[in-house]
Each structure stands twice: as C-alpha cells, then as structure tokens.
Design a protein around this motif. Structure first.
Motif, PDB file in Angstrom:
ATOM      1  N   THR A  88       0.783  -1.285  -0.049  1.00  0.00           N
ATOM      2  CA  THR A  88       0.113  -0.049  -0.090  1.00  0.00           C
ATOM      3  C   THR A  88       0.712   1.409   0.075  1.00  0.00           C
ATOM      4  O   THR A  88       0.374   2.269   0.296  1.00  0.00           O
ATOM      5  CB  THR A  88      -0.716   0.027   1.156  1.00  0.00           C
ATOM      6  OG1 THR A  88      -0.063  -0.234   2.235  1.00  0.00           O
ATOM      7  CG2 THR A  88      -1.873  -1.217   1.066  1.00  0.00           C
ATOM      8  N   LYS A 141      -7.878  -8.879  -3.538  1.00  0.00           N
ATOM      9  CA  LYS A 141      -6.325  -8.648  -4.066  1.00  0.00           C
ATOM     10  C   LYS A 141      -6.206  -7.273  -4.386  1.00  0.00           C
ATOM     11  O   LYS A 141      -5.237  -6.596  -4.092  1.00  0.00           O
ATOM     12  CB  LYS A 141      -5.958  -9.609  -4.786  1.00  0.00           C
ATOM     13  CG  LYS A 141      -5.666 -11.108  -4.242  1.00  0.00           C
ATOM     14  CD  LYS A 141      -4.974 -11.974  -5.084  1.00  0.00           C
ATOM     15  CE  LYS A 141      -4.453 -13.261  -4.487  1.00  0.00           C
ATOM     16  NZ  LYS A 141      -3.875 -14.206  -5.372  1.00  0.00           N
ATOM     17  N   LYS A 162      -6.881  -4.032  -2.101  1.00  0.00           N
ATOM     18  CA  LYS A 162      -6.362  -3.909  -0.917  1.00  0.00           C
ATOM     19  C   LYS A 162      -6.218  -2.303  -0.587  1.00  0.00           C
ATOM     20  O   LYS A 162      -5.927  -1.993   0.958  1.00  0.00           O
ATOM     21  CB  LYS A 162      -5.086  -4.669  -0.692  1.00  0.00           C
ATOM     22  CG  LYS A 162      -5.273  -5.960  -0.749  1.00  0.00           C
ATOM     23  CD  LYS A 162      -3.774  -6.635  -0.516  1.00  0.00           C
ATOM     24  CE  LYS A 162      -3.933  -8.181  -0.575  1.00  0.00           C
ATOM     25  NZ  LYS A 162      -2.625  -8.975  -0.599  1.00  0.00           N
ATOM     26  N   PRO A 222      -7.716   0.486   4.314  1.00  0.00           N
ATOM     27  CA  PRO A 222      -7.511  -0.675   3.310  1.00  0.00           C
ATOM     28  C   PRO A 222      -8.116  -1.714   3.940  1.00  0.00           C
ATOM     29  O   PRO A 222      -8.779  -1.944   5.058  1.00  0.00           O
ATOM     30  CB  PRO A 222      -5.879  -1.002   4.004  1.00  0.00           C
ATOM     31  CG  PRO A 222      -5.406   0.325   4.422  1.00  0.00           C
ATOM     32  CD  PRO A 222      -6.709   1.167   5.017  1.00  0.00           C
ATOM     33  N   GLU A 246      -8.500  -5.363   4.724  1.00  0.00           N
ATOM     34  CA  GLU A 246      -7.518  -6.446   5.413  1.00  0.00           C
ATOM     35  C   GLU A 246      -8.324  -7.757   5.426  1.00  0.00           C
ATOM     36  O   GLU A 246      -9.000  -7.862   6.620  1.00  0.00           O
ATOM     37  CB  GLU A 246      -7.249  -5.932   6.891  1.00  0.00           C
ATOM     38  CG  GLU A 246      -6.174  -4.685   6.807  1.00  0.00           C
ATOM     39  CD  GLU A 246      -6.075  -4.059   7.991  1.00  0.00           C
ATOM     40  OE1 GLU A 246      -6.532  -4.570   9.152  1.00  0.00           O
ATOM     41  OE2 GLU A 246      -5.286  -3.143   8.215  1.00  0.00           O
TER      42      GLU A 246
END
Length: 268
Positions: free
Chosen positions: A5, A115, A118, A229, A231
């Motif tokens: 990230t 994916k 993210k 984000p 997770e």
C-alpha cells in the motif's frame, strides 16, 4: 505502511493501467493515496448511469441486462472540485445470475476483487431502484459492508428512478421505507435520478444536475479523509465465500481449515 500500500506501489499500479492523469499522480505522490468510492449494485439498477453522472461524461456503458458476472468490477477516474476520485463499480451478488454462476469462476473473481482493492475505500455507495428491495441487496450489504469492510467506512444509499416523484426524496419520506432501511445504518440516503438519454433527456436534464450536486455533496460530506485498507484474512474470505454459497446454493461451502488447501488447489 505495508509494502503493497506504499505510495510508490500505488503510483506504479496506476501507471501500469495507463489511465493516470497529472492530478492523480500529484495526489499519490503528495498524500500516498487517491480517494476511492466503492459502488455496489445489481446489473440493471443504474450503476453505470450513476458513474456517468458523477463523471459528468460517458465513462461506463449503460445496459438494462438482467444478468451480470458476480464480483466483476471496473475502475473509473473522475475529477470533482479539482480533486481526483476513483470509482470502483462492482456487481456483487446478482439476482439475475442465480443458476448461471460457475462456482470456481465466482470464487476466483471474489479473490481477485479483494487482492486488487487492498488499498481500500473512503466510502461505499449502494445503488438500488425505487421499489422492492430484494435478497441480493440485503446479502450484498452483509457480505461487503458488514463482513469485508467491517462497517468501518460510511455507507450511502442511492435510490434511482425517482424522477416522477415530487419531491424526488418522497420515497424515503414514507414511514415504511424509513423503518425498513433503519437497520442498515446508512450515513445518508439520496433519492433521485441518473437516467440519461432517451426522448425525455432535455426534460430530465435539470433533475440530473440536481442529482449530481446532491450526490457529490453526500459523498464529500460523509467519506473518510483517506481510504481504509481492506484487510481480509483467510477466515474472513471463508465467511464471504460461505455467504456466496448460501445465496447461490453452491456446494463448495467450507467450515474447516480445508478451505486453505482448496484455495491452494485452485492456485488462488
């Protein structure tokens, strides 16, 4: 900040997709992120029209098709008040896809969605048509908002096809609809229209402008300052997938650690 990230990784991702603009690059380099809005709704409810409305230009193809590919998504890049935004348009669970979705492909697309997103989102925008709210809406809210996003970001509801109501917010002013939506804890409900083209385009144009103003105001007022984000650990993915199995009647439901082995078998 985790490696995947970091601002450089994010910038490289945009450059690799060949749709970067100077303002996007500038914001990524300065802040390390771009504002990201997740848009969820079934095929045919008007998500593409909402994307085009927010962009103030044709970005997405509009279709009345009743079927779609579960968990498929597209990204669109727009500017508002000189600020860049990324709109992520996903179908999620689709009522018209029951009986037509291939289990393996649905699972792959779910993993791909997680994916590739993210970096997270600043807020989520649910899109429905005025009228009956079906099981797909409730399941999408549970899977995406409660399970994947863990209710950490604001959720806005856009109710379309309200152009004949006076005022356009009339649907939400009805007590039965207020009571029905109460458990979902939407930060704001916008009843309006995103219809485009057709024989009544000129008559609807002022309503579209009103809608664009109101919807952008809701997004800017309610969204977080930066995206949170996503997770998703293995247990969360398992819960998401089992929810999908319940909805479509799939047999690939997992309650043990065999889920990890199964993902490895599929090379996901």
């Amino acid at each position: 900040m985790p490696e995947e990230t970091s601002s450089q990784i994010i910038l490289d991702t945009y450059l690799g997709r060949s749709f970067i603009m100077d303002r996007f690059a500038t914001q990524i380099q300065k802040k390390g992120f771009v504002n990201r809005i997740l848009i969820i709704g079934q095929t045919g409810v008007g998500k593409s029209s909402v994307v085009n409305l927010l962009a103030d230009e044709k970005k997405a193809n509009v279709s009345d098709a009743a079927v779609g590919c579960t968990f498929s998504f597209d990204s669109y890049h727009v500017m508002h008040n000189d600020q860049p935004y990324e709109l992520i348009d996903t179908i999620g669970l689709n009522e018209g896809s029951k009986g037509k979705v291939i289990q393996k492909e649905a699972l792959k697309k779910l993993i791909t969605f997680i994916k590739q997103n993210k970096r997270g989102f600043n807020c989520v925008l649910f899109v429905i048509k005025k009228g009956r709210v079906d099981d797909a809406f409730e399941k999408n809210h549970y899977l995406f908002y409660k399970t994947l996003l863990q209710e950490k970001i604001p959720a806005i509801l856009f109710v379309g096809h309200c152009e004949q109501d006076e005022p356009m917010s009339a649907w939400y002013l009805q007590e039965e609809n207020v009571n029905f939506l109460h458990p979902y804890h939407f930060s704001q409900v916008v009843c309006s229209t995103a219809l485009e083209g057709g024989r009544f385009a000129e008559q609807i144009k002022p309503l579209r402008e009103e809608t664009r103003t109101n919807l952008w105001k809701a997004i800017v007022d309610k969204m977080l300052d930066k995206p949170i984000p996503v997770e998703a650990d293995l247990n969360m993915i398992k819960r998401l997938w089992n929810g999908v199995c319940d909805y479509f009647g799939f047999t690939w439901k997992f309650v043990t650690d065999q889920f990890k082995s199964f993902l490895e078998y599929l090379r996901l």
